[in-house]
Enzyme design. Structure first.
Site, PDB file in Angstrom:
ATOM      1  N   ASP A   1       0.863  -1.180   0.000  1.00 48.84           N
ATOM      2  CA  ASP A   1       0.000   0.000   0.000  1.00 48.84           C
ATOM      3  C   ASP A   1       0.895   1.224   0.000  1.00 48.84           C
ATOM      4  O   ASP A   1       1.983   1.209   0.594  1.00 48.84           O
ATOM      5  CB  ASP A   1      -0.918   0.015   1.233  1.00 48.84           C
ATOM      6  CG  ASP A   1      -2.068  -0.976   1.123  1.00 48.84           C
ATOM      7  OD1 ASP A   1      -2.427  -1.361  -0.003  1.00 48.84           O
ATOM      8  OD2 ASP A   1      -2.611  -1.353   2.173  1.00 48.84           O
TER       9      ASP A   1
ATOM     10  N   ASP B   1      -6.986  -1.362  -4.735  1.00 47.12           N
ATOM     11  CA  ASP B   1      -8.074  -1.023  -3.817  1.00 47.12           C
ATOM     12  C   ASP B   1      -9.026   0.003  -4.437  1.00 47.12           C
ATOM     13  O   ASP B   1     -10.244  -0.083  -4.257  1.00 47.12           O
ATOM     14  CB  ASP B   1      -7.514  -0.466  -2.502  1.00 47.12           C
ATOM     15  CG  ASP B   1      -6.657  -1.468  -1.754  1.00 47.12           C
ATOM     16  OD1 ASP B   1      -6.873  -2.683  -1.917  1.00 47.12           O
ATOM     17  OD2 ASP B   1      -5.769  -1.030  -1.003  1.00 47.12           O
TER      18      ASP B   1
END
Length: 172
Positions: free
Chosen positions: A120, A134
């Site tokens: 991330d 995402d």
């Protein structure tokens, strides 16, 4: 947008998925190569780039869960989406939603299998870090809901056509 055939819908979904996986994996590779784990780079006053590993699912949920559980949940959700799509591939925009969902899931799944965690790197204040997979999963879920609602509304309209007026039934 409605494809002309089932083959076109599947082809469109797979093309979108391939584009999403490519964007996701290229950006994660760039972050992994260019930003040390834990490093934070301010892009804008409200946006940082970071390099973190997420062992959970969306936004860190189930972060303490086992790798196998997270993979099983991902595969079950992906299977449900594919079955829903296969039942009626001609739903408007469903191919786009399914492509985004498949691509996002595959992108994150590839990280999880390769390194037991997802990279991330997009970080807004007061929000967990996330990545392009995402984003595509979230947008794809929204488009999927709109496609399902649109298809249901269309079926209601088609099923609620007014009956022939009395006397026009052909008897007289």
């Amino acid at each position: 947008v409605r494809p002309a055939t089932g083959a076109a819908a599947w082809g469109g979904a797979l093309a979108v998925a391939a584009i999403v996986v490519t964007i996701d994996q290229v950006t994660k590779a760039a972050v992994s190569a260019g930003i040390d784990r834990g490093e934070r780079i301010e892009v804008l006053p409200f946006l940082d780039l970071v390099h973190v590993l997420n062992r959970g699912v969306a936004f860190g949920f189930l972060g303490g869960g086992s790798k196998g559980l997270v993979i099983a949940i991902t595969l079950a959700a992906l299977g449900a989406v594919l079955v829903w799509f296969a039942l009626d591939v001609r739903r408007p925009s469903a191919w786009l939603a399914v492509g985004m969902l498949i691509g996002g899931a595959v992108g994150n799944l590839a990280d999880r299998v390769r390194q037991d965690a997802v990279v991330d790197f997009i970080d807004f204040p007061a929000w967990p870090s996330f990545n392009f997979a995402d984003i595509f999963i979230s947008v794809g879920a929204g488009v999927l809901v709109l496609a399902a609602v649109s298809a249901a509304a269309r079926e209601d309209r088609e099923g609620a056509r007014p009956a022939a007026p009395p006397g026009d039934a052909g008897g007289g």
